[in-house]
Design an enzyme around this catalytic site. Sequence first.
Site, mmCIF file in Angstrom:
data_model
loop_
_atom_site.group_PDB
_atom_site.id
_atom_site.type_symbol
_atom_site.label_atom_id
_atom_site.label_comp_id
_atom_site.label_asym_id
_atom_site.label_seq_id
_atom_site.Cartn_x
_atom_site.Cartn_y
_atom_site.Cartn_z
ATOM 1 N N ASP A 211 0.250 -4.302 6.556
ATOM 2 C CA ASP A 211 -0.794 -3.500 7.335
ATOM 3 C C ASP A 211 -2.136 -4.031 6.874
ATOM 4 O O ASP A 211 -2.899 -3.850 5.922
ATOM 5 C CB ASP A 211 -0.612 -2.005 7.011
ATOM 6 C CG ASP A 211 0.436 -1.666 7.354
ATOM 7 O OD1 ASP A 211 1.741 -2.398 7.678
ATOM 8 O OD2 ASP A 211 0.797 -0.287 7.696
ATOM 9 N N HIS B 7 -7.406 -1.689 5.545
ATOM 10 C CA HIS B 7 -6.565 -0.839 6.378
ATOM 11 C C HIS B 7 -7.034 0.597 6.066
ATOM 12 O O HIS B 7 -8.170 0.776 5.351
ATOM 13 C CB HIS B 7 -5.172 -1.039 5.395
ATOM 14 C CG HIS B 7 -4.002 -0.331 6.304
ATOM 15 N ND1 HIS B 7 -3.758 -0.588 7.548
ATOM 16 C CD2 HIS B 7 -2.998 0.679 5.662
ATOM 17 C CE1 HIS B 7 -2.725 0.579 8.104
ATOM 18 N NE2 HIS B 7 -2.097 0.950 6.863
ATOM 19 N N HIS C 20 0.811 -1.246 -0.170
ATOM 20 C CA HIS C 20 -0.184 -0.081 0.118
ATOM 21 C C HIS C 20 0.995 1.259 0.095
ATOM 22 O O HIS C 20 2.149 1.179 -0.005
ATOM 23 C CB HIS C 20 -0.871 -0.144 1.061
ATOM 24 C CG HIS C 20 -0.299 -0.057 2.653
ATOM 25 N ND1 HIS C 20 0.586 -0.873 3.220
ATOM 26 C CD2 HIS C 20 -0.310 0.929 3.320
ATOM 27 C CE1 HIS C 20 0.739 -0.520 4.309
ATOM 28 N NE2 HIS C 20 0.150 0.605 4.643
ATOM 29 N N ASP D 113 5.717 4.253 5.174
ATOM 30 C CA ASP D 113 6.746 3.329 5.748
ATOM 31 C C ASP D 113 6.711 1.776 4.738
ATOM 32 O O ASP D 113 7.615 1.182 5.151
ATOM 33 C CB ASP D 113 6.411 3.093 7.234
ATOM 34 C CG ASP D 113 4.879 2.425 7.318
ATOM 35 O OD1 ASP D 113 3.987 2.702 6.419
ATOM 36 O OD2 ASP D 113 4.715 1.656 8.238
ATOM 37 N N HIS D 114 6.168 1.835 3.800
ATOM 38 C CA HIS D 114 6.213 0.785 2.938
ATOM 39 C C HIS D 114 6.564 0.953 1.328
ATOM 40 O O HIS D 114 6.738 0.490 0.516
ATOM 41 C CB HIS D 114 4.817 0.005 2.630
ATOM 42 C CG HIS D 114 4.179 -0.574 3.833
ATOM 43 N ND1 HIS D 114 4.250 -1.690 4.205
ATOM 44 C CD2 HIS D 114 3.650 0.418 5.195
ATOM 45 C CE1 HIS D 114 3.767 -1.844 5.554
ATOM 46 N NE2 HIS D 114 3.637 -0.805 6.087
HETATM 47 ZN ZN LIG Z 1 2.977 0.283 7.994
HETATM 48 ZN ZN LIG Z 2 -0.137 1.484 6.723
#
Ligand SMILES: [Zn+2]
Ligand SMILES: [Zn+2]
Length: 383
Positions: free
Chosen positions: A273, A202, A61, A65-66
């Site tokens: 997530d 999410h 996604h 942080d990804h």
């Molecule tokens: Zn994350």
């Molecule tokens: Zn996330």
Amino acid sequence: MDVAFLGTGSGYPSPCRSASCMAIRHEGEVWLIDCGEGSQTQIMKTKLIRPGRITKIFITHLHGDHLFGLPGLLCTISMAYKSSNEEAMEVEKEDIDPTDTIVEIYGPCGLRRFLRESLNLSRSILSFKYVVHELVPENKQYNHIKGGDPDWSKWSPDHMATGSLHINECKHGRAIFYDISCEGWFIFKDEKITILAGQLCHRIPAFGYVFFEPPKPGRLESEKLQKAGVPKGPLYGKIKRGESVTLADGTVINPRDYIGPEQPGRKVAILQDTRDSWSTLSICQNCDVMIHEATNENSHYKQCYDNGHSTPAMAAEFATAANASTLVLTHFSQRYKDPHLHEEIDDTDLTVDKLVEEAGEGFLGNVIAAYDGLILPVTRKVR
Ligand SMILES: [Zn+2]
Ligand SMILES: [Zn+2]
């Protein structure tokens, strides 16, 4: 097949845990799953991942942080291909011919635009081509999650395909929709592997990825064939291909009696997530390794769920339902220390051992806490 955990922290990179990043190594190829900030440094540290072998990248996604490490990683790989001393990422010459390499990148709608804008605005030219295939989310099960995007209709290819094509971008990127025949989003298939995706719940559209091999045909039991009087030679090949054979004395050899049991292929599910993974249950069934996020401990359930995340109990319940053999927890809040990573831990510190213990209460298989640098071999089940 193995899985390298390069970043196992949630939210942001810390000195001990980088943001989300994993690599699967399979039959000489390397596939990256997520590329949080700092991922390229993690790749350099492991020495086991050869960046020049990365042919596919899967983004779960678009949370930073990804994702925030992706443009930088592409630029560094590109520089490494070009540089004569190969200092940037130790790309080995035989790994790649940049002129005909296309790195395939998969992720939710918006990923194409993110890469276009970041590479165009920074005037980044790559030494290889790339293509982005976008997964189009289904809106139905998502209402309002705190901090989420209330207008899910924006997550469509039409809305997202803005900006001019980047000079190294191939224009044949697909829009991938839910496909009822595979109960998920069909990503890729060849004779060695099938890759599917499933939607997770999410704050923004998020996908889990499942990688599985076809079963390996059973072994030809040649000793048994010899005893039955089958002469060595082309007849063995016929029997192995499943054809019946009639011997000179009229005996019919049925291949089913001389071929051992089929060996199941390996299956790995990666669910980052999510506060609800259940819509991916059918594609995750019987996986050897389920990698599932567990951001916070069970007593933080409400906060975790409200933010679109899972606790160890949630991961365990899902892994049990999917009949997984091993459950690997990841995406930990930076508050949890890890004996592998932290030299000093005292009694007052929270550790990932607590999360493993909590998952173990609901899942009878093997539970592991991932840490940056962990390489997990995925072995075939022996029948
Ligand atoms: Zn994350
Ligand atoms: Zn996330």
